[in-house]
Write a protein that holds these residues in place. Structure first.
Motif, PDB file in Angstrom:
ATOM      1  N   SER A  73       0.802  -1.181  -0.070  1.00 44.19           N
ATOM      2  CA  SER A  73       0.164  -0.025   0.071  1.00 44.19           C
ATOM      3  C   SER A  73       0.876   1.175  -0.010  1.00 44.19           C
ATOM      4  N   TYR A 128      -9.089  -2.684   8.579  1.00 45.99           N
ATOM      5  CA  TYR A 128     -10.025  -2.797   7.452  1.00 45.99           C
ATOM      6  C   TYR A 128      -9.174  -1.961   6.364  1.00 45.99           C
ATOM      7  N   ASP A 129      -8.433  -2.750   5.605  1.00 48.03           N
ATOM      8  CA  ASP A 129      -7.581  -2.183   4.330  1.00 48.03           C
ATOM      9  C   ASP A 129      -8.360  -1.832   3.196  1.00 48.03           C
ATOM     10  N   VAL A 130      -8.135  -0.468   2.992  1.00 47.72           N
ATOM     11  CA  VAL A 130      -8.893  -0.106   1.752  1.00 47.72           C
ATOM     12  C   VAL A 130      -7.791   0.903   0.902  1.00 47.72           C
ATOM     13  N   ALA A 136      -9.352   1.863  -7.355  1.00 52.36           N
ATOM     14  CA  ALA A 136     -10.112   1.118  -6.313  1.00 52.36           C
ATOM     15  C   ALA A 136      -9.583  -0.635  -6.596  1.00 52.36           C
ATOM     16  N   PRO A 139     -11.372  -4.206  -0.801  1.00 56.87           N
ATOM     17  CA  PRO A 139     -10.881  -4.391   0.392  1.00 56.87           C
ATOM     18  C   PRO A 139     -10.727  -5.389   1.284  1.00 56.87           C
ATOM     19  N   ALA A 174     -15.569  -1.273   7.643  1.00 52.93           N
ATOM     20  CA  ALA A 174     -16.091  -1.956   6.702  1.00 52.93           C
ATOM     21  C   ALA A 174     -17.365  -1.738   6.385  1.00 52.93           C
ATOM     22  N   PHE A 177     -17.600   2.363   5.204  1.00 55.34           N
ATOM     23  CA  PHE A 177     -16.807   2.800   3.769  1.00 55.34           C
ATOM     24  C   PHE A 177     -17.705   2.276   2.614  1.00 55.34           C
ATOM     25  N   ALA A 178     -18.339   1.112   3.076  1.00 59.35           N
ATOM     26  CA  ALA A 178     -19.160   0.356   1.872  1.00 59.35           C
ATOM     27  C   ALA A 178     -20.323   1.113   1.578  1.00 59.35           C
ATOM     28  N   ARG A 184     -14.187   7.278   0.176  1.00 61.19           N
ATOM     29  CA  ARG A 184     -12.827   6.901   0.201  1.00 61.19           C
ATOM     30  C   ARG A 184     -12.514   7.641  -0.995  1.00 61.19           C
TER      31      ARG A 184
END
Length: 364
Positions: A73, A128-130, A136, A139, A174, A177-178, A184
């Motif tokens: 990342s 939570y990896d985004v 994009a 995640p 999660a 963000f969703a 994001r």
């Protein structure tokens, strides 16, 4: 392909060496997935948020895997900055001097990144990896097995309650963000602009000049508070940092509020776990505190407290639906000043909502 200005191979070797293996976690990935799915249902029910797509499945990883994910990342985050710096360094000196300079920079930054990631790989329990910058990608919801084990032993809490807590914390992010897809891109856009400006505009001679003009008392205060780097930046970059900090303060505070609100309903022992967690955050050794200060983790803890106080007050006075107005669009996000004065924000977003309603009504 041009040589990168960060020695990523050195960063990985150093991170993995520092990470170590840690204690074994006696549990399964299925167990974590079950708790995460349960937490997602509770978060959706409390907040009223509705994810626009499927949430990621929980993954049980070791420290090495967590370190590699985050190094990857960081490489994506820094790619454009490295490109700008490479161009500036190539044009600033003759070839030999520039080559020496690049070697020093690559080694120093590689070591710094490796130390940071290695240290964090021993501490992070879940993530939570985004992707905030760049295209994009799917995640991930990561739980670091050895750190689950060491954290539970350190806190001395019931295993089942501990799993519910960590699943609730990470799954809240999660679901959030969703449910708010623009968030994001908005955070990433500000971060990318900040990185671009840092790569293009920061001049070492100006930084040294600012340092020389600071009186010793102000310099000491800035170093102790973790504000020195911000103080040395140009005004436009400081404004971007203020905006980014305000947004992340709300994001973290919202998660803390939701976690406590749901946790209190979930288990009567949750408040005891919360107190143990807060004490653990404060009960760090001298070296731990120094490293945290260098990595900016002190600011993150302050964000938790400040953002949670804002969220708690809005919900206490007006309810969760009013707090959720922050996720309507970027203009509805509170400013840094409004985080200190929640009623000012409530009044502003309420007036904006009324104007939108009147405008819609007038067209009917």
């Amino acid at each position: 392909m041009a040589e990168r200005l960060v020695d990523w191979n050195l960063a990985e070797r150093l991170a993995l060496a520092i990470a170590g293996s840690g204690p074994e976690w006696h549990g399964s990935e299925d167990e974590l997935r079950s708790e995460s799915n349960r937490a997602a249902h509770l978060v959706r029910r409390y907040t009223g948020l509705r994810p626009k797509g499927q949430l990621p499945e929980a993954e049980l990883v070791d420290r090495a895997e967590w370190a590699r994910v985050n190094l990857d990342s960081f490489q994506h985050l820094s790619a454009r900055v490295e490109e700008h710096l490479e161009q500036r360094m190539s044009g600033s000196n003759n070839g030999r001097a520039s080559g020496i300079q690049r070697t020093i920079v690559r080694t120093a930054t590689g070591a710094e990144v490796g130390l940071a990631v290695g240290y964090l790989s021993q501490r992070v329990i879940g993530q939570y990896d985004v992707a905030l910058i760049g295209p994009a990608r799917a995640p991930r919801l990561l739980y670091v097995g050895p750190n689950l084990s060491s954290a539970r032993a350190r806190l001395g809490v019931d295993r089942e309650l501990f799993l519910r807590w960590i699943a609730l914390h990470e799954t809240t992010h999660a679901v959030h963000f969703a449910s708010v897809p623009w968030l994001r891109e908005h955070i990433g856009g500000i971060a990318e602009e900040l990185f671009e400006k840092a790569a293009v505009e920061v001049k070492p001679t100006e930084v040294l000049g600012k340092l020389a003009r600071l009186n010793p008392r102000e310099l000491l205060r800035s170093v102790k508070s973790g504000e020195l780097a911000t103080l040395l930046l140009p005004e436009d970059q400081r404004r971007l940092i203020d905006r980014l900090t305000a947004i992340m303060t709300l994001v973290e505070g919202y998660a803390e509020h939701v976690m406590d609100a749901v946790g209190d309903q979930l288990d009567p022992g949750y408040s005891d776990l919360r107190r143990a967690l807060d004490q653990d955050r404060e009960r760090r050794g001298l070296l731990d505190s120094i490293v945290s200060k260098v990595l900016g983790l002190e600011m993150k803890l302050a964000q938790y407290r400040r953002g949670k106080a804002f969220a708690d007050e809005v919900v206490r006075s007006h309810g969760i639906r009013t707090l959720n107005r922050a996720w309507t669009d970027p203009d509805a996000l509170p400013t840094a000043d409004e985080l200190e004065r929640p009623e000012d924000w409530v009044e502003r977003v309420g007036a904006a909502r009324e104007r939108r309603f009147l405008a819609l009504f007038s067209r009917v």
